[in-house]
Write an enzyme that holds these catalytic residues in place. Sequence first.
Site, mmCIF file in Angstrom:
data_model
loop_
_atom_site.group_PDB
_atom_site.id
_atom_site.type_symbol
_atom_site.label_atom_id
_atom_site.label_comp_id
_atom_site.label_asym_id
_atom_site.label_seq_id
_atom_site.Cartn_x
_atom_site.Cartn_y
_atom_site.Cartn_z
ATOM 1 N N GLY A 93 7.639 -5.107 0.462
ATOM 2 C CA GLY A 93 7.386 -5.458 1.857
ATOM 3 C C GLY A 93 6.100 -4.866 2.381
ATOM 4 C CB SER A 110 5.880 -6.449 -3.645
ATOM 5 O OG SER A 110 4.710 -6.588 -2.876
#
Length: 644
Positions: A167, A251
């Site tokens: 995120g 991520s």
Amino acid sequence: MAQSKTIAFFVAGFIPVAIVVTTLSILLTSNNDLVPPDVDAGYVIAQIPRIGRLRGFLTNESTAVFYGLPFSQSTAGEYRWQKPRDPLPVEDDYKRIDAFKKPKACPQVCVFPSPEYSCPPVEDMSEDCLNLNVFVPSRLTKREASHRKLMSDSEEKLAVMVYIYGGAFMAGGNAIPLYDARYLSEWGDIIVVTINYRLGAFGFFYQDDGTSTAALGNFGIYDQIKALEWVHRHIADFGGDPNQVTLFGQSAGAQSIAVLMLQDEVNHLFQRVVMQSNPFGLPYKDVSAAQALGNSFARWARCAPNDLNCLRGLSMEELLERYKTLPYAMQLNAQHISEIFEPYSPILDGILLDNDPMYLFKEGKNQDKPMIVGYVEDEGAMFVGEIYSSPIQSQRIYKASAQIIFRQHTDIVVDLYPPQCPRINPQETDCDERIPMDDAVTDYMFTCPGRKAMNSDRNKAKENADIWFYTFNETWSFPEFWENYTLCWEMVCHTEEVPYLFDIDKLTEYRFEDGEAELAARMRTFWVNFAKYGNPNGPPETAQEVPVSDNLDGIQSINKQTGEEFQQSKAKGQIYWPRFFETDQSDPNTSYRVLQMTAHGDREINDFRKEYCDKLDDLDYYLENYNIPGLLMNIKTKMNENEL
């Protein structure tokens, strides 16, 4: 479905962009099936020393879930921007603790589409958020009169997987539906832990006022370390093996894992890692840039730079509002345009990090642990689509975008990723310059720096270095979940693999098609095998020969009806996954080997993206600086002169 891979640019606007990443979490339907309706399946009681008598809940599959177990204390007030503390000591081991309600999330500005599925509710945010969830397979529970009881005293301890969410270090949470680990735990016969950590200006804020209470950043990483210490100390009481812990994350979660792999003092806390879509090509701030951003934020919050008493005196809501409205221009580092993608992220503080992880991995300074590393086919598409929501048919815009990143190397890069549109009457074609832009972004920020990081002399010296590399090449059969990100309807965008790994279609009104379900089973099998055996192909003695199963349930190690153990380490359609540097006897000239995953079957690709990555490596331009104001003025002048 798949598409080419190409790089080109990314400019301001990453915040919503990166955030949108996890947006695919959108996959989920209604939250109602996740909390207290699930309690209808019953409670589970666990007596855990030094924690208490936990009352968790059972899913409809009888997986035991324990929500919101604290691994630290509140970070509010004077403890804001301080390292996490140990959790409060437990005075009564038999005190009942309810662990069936979704836990608090860390303060954040979450702007993912479909926030009801991908963002924690604002009312559930708190600075007392350092908690974790534990998912335990049903075979470790026993039916009692009115509930089930956790049976964790067996000599056999299960492998443990700890998930760190992504995120952009801006948003995320351990209890959003995208990361619900009930199916992964039950199906894989493993224990899964999902953790929280501080985000954005709460987790990576830097203001060095020269005192012992200075805000020196990287608090989110220290939170992760504190959570891993909790796992090491307590997971055996849940039936897990503290010496068989695999970190996996996507991520920003994968970026966090790379940072943790560079910390020798946490070496004993985990044994294996899976890094999904780690943008090794994204630079981190040094302390001077972090201090400058902190000064800007302090002024925006109506406090003087380094006035931490003023900043700590603001309520969470006041700080969030200032954080939410901070102009992009005040977050931009004029020497590093790509930092706009992650204004708040790990800081090169000389303690946790003295250089960007790509270089440290290339130098072999990371812990020597088994690794799975990989990327989706079109990592850059979502970011490109965030900036250009409609097709681009202008070579001028394409080349100008390339120059923002590559400066003196622009011509070389444009030759490597040539424009699709003709200079004359492009509107008469269906060309779209966002396609080569995606290829360039994907290679330059993701695939090629990832390859470079794995390509250390230490790893190359060992043909059997335990590294497995993948590329994921499958879109969803329900692309409407991408909403306005139409470029991702037909491309394999950032985060696309996560729903397959957690098998969360069952929590929605949608279902994977047969090929997707088989892909999900193969992917879970690889990840679970890796967590159990350190090899995605299964136990060493059968890693290549175990027959393929036609059963999508693949890897269960216990027959629930008879209680008999059995080993089945391959799923339908699964093939052998070679190590990254494993010699290919049929092609000895191969430099490295990659597994491509699709719903139509997996296949090996030798020297994946080698032509492109070799040329980008030769430029030696990863993580480089660029003077943004001067560069933008130069581009504007050239466009006015019609030189592009």
